[in-house]
Design a protein around this motif. Structure first.
Motif, PDB file in Angstrom:
ATOM      1  N   SER A 127      65.689  41.062  21.716  1.00 28.53           N
ATOM      2  CA  SER A 127      64.265  40.743  21.839  1.00 28.53           C
ATOM      3  C   SER A 127      63.419  41.904  21.326  1.00 28.53           C
ATOM      4  N   LEU A 128      63.877  43.117  21.590  1.00 31.91           N
ATOM      5  CA  LEU A 128      63.126  44.308  21.188  1.00 31.91           C
ATOM      6  C   LEU A 128      63.097  44.461  19.671  1.00 31.91           C
ATOM      7  N   THR A 129      64.258  44.326  19.023  1.00 27.86           N
ATOM      8  CA  THR A 129      64.288  44.495  17.571  1.00 27.86           C
ATOM      9  C   THR A 129      63.535  43.374  16.872  1.00 27.86           C
ATOM     10  N   THR A 138      51.062  42.833  21.406  1.00 25.54           N
ATOM     11  CA  THR A 138      50.377  43.892  22.150  1.00 25.54           C
ATOM     12  C   THR A 138      51.022  44.111  23.517  1.00 25.54           C
ATOM     13  N   LEU A 139      52.230  43.567  23.674  1.00 26.62           N
ATOM     14  CA  LEU A 139      52.898  43.633  24.971  1.00 26.62           C
ATOM     15  C   LEU A 139      53.160  45.057  25.422  1.00 26.62           C
ATOM     16  N   GLY A 140      53.599  45.908  24.501  1.00 24.79           N
ATOM     17  CA  GLY A 140      53.954  47.279  24.870  1.00 24.79           C
ATOM     18  C   GLY A 140      52.845  48.014  25.582  1.00 24.79           C
ATOM     19  N   ASN A 214      52.416  38.086  23.110  1.00 18.52           N
ATOM     20  CA  ASN A 214      53.693  38.713  23.452  1.00 18.52           C
ATOM     21  C   ASN A 214      54.642  38.724  22.262  1.00 18.52           C
ATOM     22  N   ILE A 215      54.822  37.548  21.661  1.00 23.50           N
ATOM     23  CA  ILE A 215      55.701  37.410  20.504  1.00 23.50           C
ATOM     24  C   ILE A 215      54.846  36.993  19.306  1.00 23.50           C
ATOM     25  N   PRO A 216      54.864  37.738  18.222  1.00 27.26           N
ATOM     26  CA  PRO A 216      54.034  37.381  17.068  1.00 27.26           C
ATOM     27  C   PRO A 216      54.338  35.967  16.564  1.00 27.26           C
ATOM     28  N   PRO A 217      53.320  35.138  16.372  1.00 30.22           N
ATOM     29  CA  PRO A 217      53.545  33.796  15.838  1.00 30.22           C
ATOM     30  C   PRO A 217      54.320  33.799  14.520  1.00 30.22           C
ATOM     31  N   ALA A 218      54.097  34.815  13.690  1.00 28.41           N
ATOM     32  CA  ALA A 218      54.825  34.905  12.417  1.00 28.41           C
ATOM     33  C   ALA A 218      56.329  35.037  12.660  1.00 28.41           C
ATOM     34  N   LEU A 219      56.693  35.741  13.719  1.00 30.07           N
ATOM     35  CA  LEU A 219      58.110  35.879  14.061  1.00 30.07           C
ATOM     36  C   LEU A 219      58.689  34.552  14.525  1.00 30.07           C
TER      37      LEU A 219
END
Length: 261
Positions: A127-129, A138-140, A214-219
């Protein structure tokens, strides 16, 4: 007169029996839906989706995800799958995505995977990579680390940032409750590499929000395309907490996955 009453009672009993048999057969024919929450959430986050599915005759199980590590969490969910004597549709939110990806391996009764704002990792990815593969998360900046007695570390979302970060399209009062009941994820779980991806052999579906922080939509677009998703839905303005803000859309996609031949 008594003969007429007995005859009517017999007809009624037969009708009730036939109806019950038909309902039981329909229930048995439908796959069981196993819902796996991700980090910073818990099983009740699926309540709206469950209500939609149950009203259509689906059996649902909101599996408890320990959030300790991909392999161990997947083993927990795999045990739930193994207890079900029929077809299963596995649904994973966020970090629940890697968990269902691994839990489905070796389970012949899993007929579809549904990723709800979820990671769909390939072998060796975490999940991190994956989070760093595209900009936008912006989760970090919103995380609150808490040291555990065993030397590990749990991660929460700071309560004051939870609404904007995790559930921007959920009413503020509800988001406040979600912040208070959030379950932490072990930081090691987010960094743990995944094993063989079951989405290479099992049909997958995806739904995510265009405003996920949390998770980029592009990803998520990239992962859905890589997995050759049967159907991908983008919810305009949707946050990371889609199962709370858009349960009907998620339930419809799950039903589609469940009815596919």
């Amino acid at each position: 007169m008594h003969k007429i009453i007995r005859a009517l009672a017999l007809v009624y009993a037969c009708c009730v029996s036939d109806s019950a048999t038909a309902q039981a057969a329909d229930h048995q024919a439908k796959p069981t839906i196993v819902l796996v929450h991700g980090a910073f959430a818990e099983s009740s986050s699926w309540n709206g989706v469950i209500a939609e599915l149950n009203s259509d005759g689906f059996r649902t199980i909101a599996a408890a995800n320990p959030l300790r590590g991909v392999a161990s969490d997947a083993a927990t969910v795999s045990a739930v799958i193994g207890s079900i004597g029929g077809p299963v549709v596995l649904v994973g939110h966020s970090y629940g995505g890697p968990v269902i990806t691994e839990a489905a391996n070796g389970k012949d009764n899993v007929k579809a995977l549904v990723y709800v704002a979820g990671f769909a990792p390939d072998k060796g990815e975490s999940s991190l990579t994956l989070s760093g593969k595209f900009p936008g998360s912006t989760l970090g900046e919103a995380l609150l680390p808490v040291a555990r007695p065993d030397g590990g570390q749990d991660l929460y979302i700071q309560p004051e940032k939870f609404h904007e970060q995790f559930a921007a399209d959920v009413p503020a009062a509800q988001a406040s409750l979600m912040a208070a009941t959030q379950r932490p994820v072990a930081d090691a779980a987010l960094a743990e590499p995944s094993d063989a991806p079951s989405w290479k052999t099992i049909p997958s579906y995806a739904i995510y929000g265009s405003a996920d922080r949390n998770i980029p939509p592009a990803l998520m677009k990239f992962m859905a395309e890589r997995a050759h998703s049967v159907k991908t839905i983008v919810v305009e303005g949707g946050s990371h907490a889609l199962m709370v803000s858009h349960p009907e859309a998620i339930a419809l996609l799950i039903k589609e996955a469940a009815s596919a031949q």
